[in-house]
Design a protein around this motif. Structure first.
Motif: not given
Lengths: 604, 363
Positions: B318-334
């Motif tokens: 969530i922080l990644m898609i909000l631009g608060l963390l760098p983009i690393v390929g982590i899927p959203l569980p479930l």
């Protein structure tokens, strides 16, 4: 329960876990606040950005790989062509647009609407092809109305073209548009709607090598569809080129010889299994498939009684007729039921199991030995051999010699034919095997079915004295050029389990067929030792044929010739089948002769 | 292996929350992939069915038994990770998949379950108030091995998700000040070292764009920017199911996988975001609160680590898609499309169910 001392005291770590839980809940609340900020407070800013954010994906279609003959003559090429597509999103008024476009492109409005309906499920911004192969006039007309009609766009695409038209059509196959149903299948998941895919022949067999990868440009466009820039660009990659084993000159000759007849020709390299020519007639023009048929043209093509789309070489099923006598001879010699000096008397007719059986030569051949039996294709001689062998032995040897199984040539849709035995008959026809049927089988009649390619493979087996080859059309794939070499060496290792001396005796008989005035004498070439065998297969049952003969009616038979040459160092196999061609020696043998002759001139 | 009392003690509410979130995922996946070939929503349903079956299979085996063999599971997965590095096929630039005829799987995902079991086993008999150094280092080492192998694939995103699991085990076991300071210094050194030696150029770029997103709007900052536009333009009520322009017009990258929550933001608006977050929090809270119902130390560790694994991945995504963390390929569980991630999440939830249903049995 808390002080129950059966359980360990765990409140310390439980407390730590619950503290973290509270932290997580707090984080979730914070997250909601962040979303509040972005979605509620900054909504206007982002909404504007998203409105001006419009893209158009433009596909850069890739050309398919080329298909070439063994000497690099290009048999399937690509040429540039323009097509017009409609982008529904850009239409101000759908109906009006359709009206204008149909007038501009000379298309019937109903046809246009039907075509768009077919692809209705696509997103509105994706172009739908409405007309391709545009003429120069069409292109300039569309180009000049570019501004007033943003819904109609031109796209340049490379298109398959077969420079020699009908040439080798059955080998090359044809392409057809990917249908909306096809695209759901995982096989074509990377393909685009409207893209042409291989539906037959080499185009289908090696489709995955021949296709490349489309490039794409993602353009930013404004609300009027005008281009504002590019986000992403990926160039296309052309498919791999394929080199076939076909020899242009031999293929051409084969097709010319078949012109006007219905039939099939195979020219096969005995040593490598490379197919030098593979012709089936009637044929079709694969270029026609590219330019979208009218429904009438298509219906005509698939409904014509002579089936021009069927590749007779691998899908035509015929009785082998007298060619099967070679199998009977090999089986009899190998199993020891006769030797080369065994002879029988042919008086023109005989009775076996109480039924009358006739030789094709009414006057009878007299005392017939093995060599003369093959040379004159004496039915009586082979009735006797077949009777001695019995159906089970015939079945076993026929299978061993390449019948009833696919040759696994690299073309889709090959048929395996049929070698009957009593179990088969019980299962399929629910009737016991009659001994008389074995007699019919001995001369290649009855339920026995083979393809012309099986006959060619069978002939190569004899020429190689039992060493197996695998017939194939792919010479090399320019990227994986090692493949063909592997194939050749792998094939060389296997031999069937029949003595070499047996083949030598049969080959001697086959030599007499052509060179000592036998049934295949029309194939004779001075100075080139061809060995062969003719066959004429009755299309009607044996009994009806007898009756018709008595009434002096003409019986139409399929005409076979198969042979190889030269005798001592076999290099090439030629198999010819002409439907309703009459006697094998009369129709097919001269065609084979011409092909042997051309082969000799080109390769010796 | 399983008796009536245990079946009665299966936490059906937890199962219901798990399925609820899975189904919500399918609905969103359909919205952002229905115009693509590949039938992602059907494949996801297929994976849910498979994962659920595996879950049922797994709860029938006592977790103590699983834990006892955890080191062997761990070794098997290490072997698998080495094997794919050597012989695996390169898919989209990484060697992280094992291919089967109809599906493919990432051992790097499933490895997490083995790590959870292994850590739980190590701390099962741990009665001290704080982690001691020897334990600290052995745990670090055991986690570092798979992380290193996964970095080599290279799949930085999945490798990162192991770190919260490790940290969570230390938090539970108790961190004293010395180890805490050590961790801080180590992180700092590792960060500097990684920046100079370890990161590839595109990864560095992602980090710089995190600080200056508008620096390079059509380059690395593009995805973050587009994701924020998607979320922001959703507004209060959203643009409607299957009507998000950002996702339908393909401005969003990896719409049905890593950026699926941006689609939720765009199509269902703030209301939708609150609903989705609440549903997820229900599941996570249920997991965390299960800690109270374990009667042994190992059980607590298993529950807590499983919960932390899912929570940390969720938050990072969530922080990644909000631009608060760098983009690393982590899927959203479930919620994200993907079988391996789904299966891993189900397996970890099954461990929690396993501990809870046997709370009256294991003395």
């Amino acid at each position: 329960m808390k002080n129950n001392n059966i359980y360990e005291e765990l409140s310390l770590i439980q407390g730590r876990a619950l503290k973290i839980h509270i932290a997580v809940v707090v984080l979730f609340v914070l997250l909601i606040l962040i979303f509040w900020k972005i979605q509620i407070l900054d909504y206007k800013k982002y909404f504007k950005l998203s409105e001006s954010n419009r893209t158009r994906q433009v596909i850069l279609p890739h050309p398919r790989g080329l298909i070439k003959d063994r000497n690099d003559v290009i048999l399937a090429d690509n040429k540039a062509s323009f097509k017009a597509s409609i982008i529904r999103e850009n239409c101000k008024n759908l109906d009006e647009s359709y009206q204008k476009i149909s007038r501009l492109l000379n298309l019937e409005k109903e046809v246009l609407i039907e075509r768009i309906k077919k692809y209705e499920s696509l997103p509105l911004f994706q172009p739908i092809v409405v007309k391709d192969n545009l003429s120069f006039e069409d292109v300039s007309r569309i180009e000049s109305r570019k501004l007033e009609m943003p819904e109609l766009v031109l796209q340049l695409e490379p298109k398959r073209s077969y420079p020699f038209g009908r040439f080798a059509a059955h080998v090359l196959g044809y392409l057809q548009e990917l249908s909306p149903e096809d695209i759901k299948s995982s096989l074509y998941s990377k393909r685009r709607l409207g893209e042409l895919i291989g539906k037959a022949g080499i185009e289908k067999q090696y489709d995955s090598s021949l296709v490349g990868t489309d490039g794409q440009v993602i353009e930013i466009v404004d609300s009027l569809g005008r281009r504002k820039g590019e986000i992403e660009r990926k160039e296309y990659i052309q498919g791999k080129n394929l080199k076939l084993t076909l020899d242009f000159a031999l293929q051409k000759k084969a097709e010319d010889l078949l012109e006007g007849k219905e039939g099939a020709v195979v020219v096969l390299d005995v040593k490598t299994g490379e197919i030098l020519a593979l012709a089936s007639y009637p044929d079709f023009d694969p270029n026609k498939f590219i330019n979208r048929f009218t429904p009438e043209e298509w219906l005509d093509l698939i409904n014509r009684p002579e089936f021009p789309l069927e590749n007779r070489v691998i899908r035509g099923l015929y009785a082998p007729g007298s060619i099967f006598k070679l199998t009977i001879a090999i089986a009899s010699l190998d199993s020891g039921s006769i030797n080369e000096r065994t002879s029988y008397y042919c008086s023109g007719k005989t009775r076996i199991y109480g039924h009358p059986f006739a030789c094709w030569f009414k006057g009878g051949h007299g005392a017939v030995s093995l060599y003369n039996g093959i040379k004159n294709s004496c039915n009586i001689y082979f009735y006797q051999l077949g009777r001695k062998l019995g159906i089970e032995e015939i079945h076993r040897y026929a299978k061993e010699l390449g019948f009833g199984t696919k040759t696994r040539v690299d073309l889709p849709g090959e048929k395996e034919g049929l070698v009957p035995n009593p179990q088969w008959k019980q299962k399929v026809r629910n009737a016991p095997w009659y001994p008389g049927e074995t007699i019919s089988i001995s001369i290649g009649q009855g339920p026995l079915l083979v393809t012309p390619l099986q006959i060619a493979y069978h002939t190569a087996l004899i020429a190689n004295k039992g060493t197996m080859i695998s017939p194939h059309l792919l010479k090399s794939n320019e990227i994986h050029s090692g493949r063909e070499g592997k194939r050749g060496s792998m094939a060389k290792k296997h031999s069937i389990n029949i003595k070499r001396s047996v083949f030598e005796k049969v080959i001697k008989g086959m030599w007499k067929v052509v060179n000592e005035g036998g049934t295949g004498r029309a194939a004779k070439i001075y100075g080139y030792d061809i060995c062969g065998k003719t066959g004429s297969t009755q299309i009607v049952s044996v009994e009806t044929a007898e009756k018709m003969k008595e009434k002096n009616q003409e019986i139409k038979t399929h005409s076979w010739f198969t042979g190889f040459g030269p005798k001592d160092d076999p290099k090439v196999v030629v198999t010819v089948l002409v439907e309703y061609g009459g006697m094998g020696g009369a129709t097919s043998a001269p065609l084979a002769r011409d092909l042997f002759d051309l082969y000799r001139k080109r390769y010796d | 292996m399983i008796d009536r009392i245990q079946i009665k003690n299966i936490d059906l509410t937890l199962v219901a929350f798990l399925l609820l979130n899975s189904i919500l995922g399918v609905i969103v996946i359909y919205s952002c992939s229905h115009y693509l070939p590949g039938n992602y929503h059907l494949k996801q349903i297929f994976w849910i069915v498979i994962s659920f079956s595996v879950l049922i299979l797994f709860i029938s085996i006592d977790y103590k038994f699983l834990m006892a063999y955890s080191f062997y599971f761990y070794l098997i997965f290490i072997a698998l990770l080495v094997w794919i590095l050597l012989f695996g096929k390169l898919v989209a630039g990484t060697r992280s998949w094992i291919k089967f005829p109809f599906f493919q799987i990432q051992p790097s995902e499933l490895m997490k379950v083995a790590v959870i079991l292994l850590l739980a086993r190590i701390f099962a008999e741990y009665r001290k108030e704080h982690v001691i150094w020897s334990n600290f280092f052995s745990c670090c080492f055991l986690v570092a091995v798979p992380v290193f192998l996964i970095c080599l694939q290279p799949d930085l995103g999945t490798a990162v998700t192991y770190i919260p699991i490790l940290l969570a085990s230390f938090v539970l076991a108790g961190l004293n000040r010395k180890i805490f300071i050590f961790l801080l210094i180590f992180a700092l050194l590792f960060g500097i070292g990684g920046w100079t030696f370890g990161l590839k150029d595109y990864q560095k770029k992602r980090l710089t764009t995190l600080i200056f997103p508008s620096h390079d709007p059509l380059g690395a900052g593009y995805h973050i920017q587009q994701s924020k536009i998607a979320i922001g333009s959703g507004g209060f009520l959203g643009k409607g199911y299957k009507k998000g322009t950002q996702s339908q017009l393909r401005f969003l990258p990896a719409r049905h996988t890593d950026f699926i929550f941006s689609v939720i933001g765009e199509e269902f608006g703030f209301i939708g975001v609150v609903i989705f977050l609440s549903c997820y929090l229900l599941l996570l809270s249920r997991l965390f609160l299960s800690v109270k119902e374990s009667r042994d130390r190992a059980g607590i560790y298993i529950i807590f680590l499983a919960a932390m694994m899912i929570t940390s991945q969720f938050l990072i995504n969530i922080l990644m898609i909000l631009g608060l963390l760098p983009i690393v390929g982590i899927p959203l569980p479930l919620l994200s499309y993907g079988g391996s991630s789904l299966l891993t999440t189900y397996l970890s939830v099954s461990l929690v169910l396993n501990v809870k249903m046997r709370r009256f049995v294991n003395v």
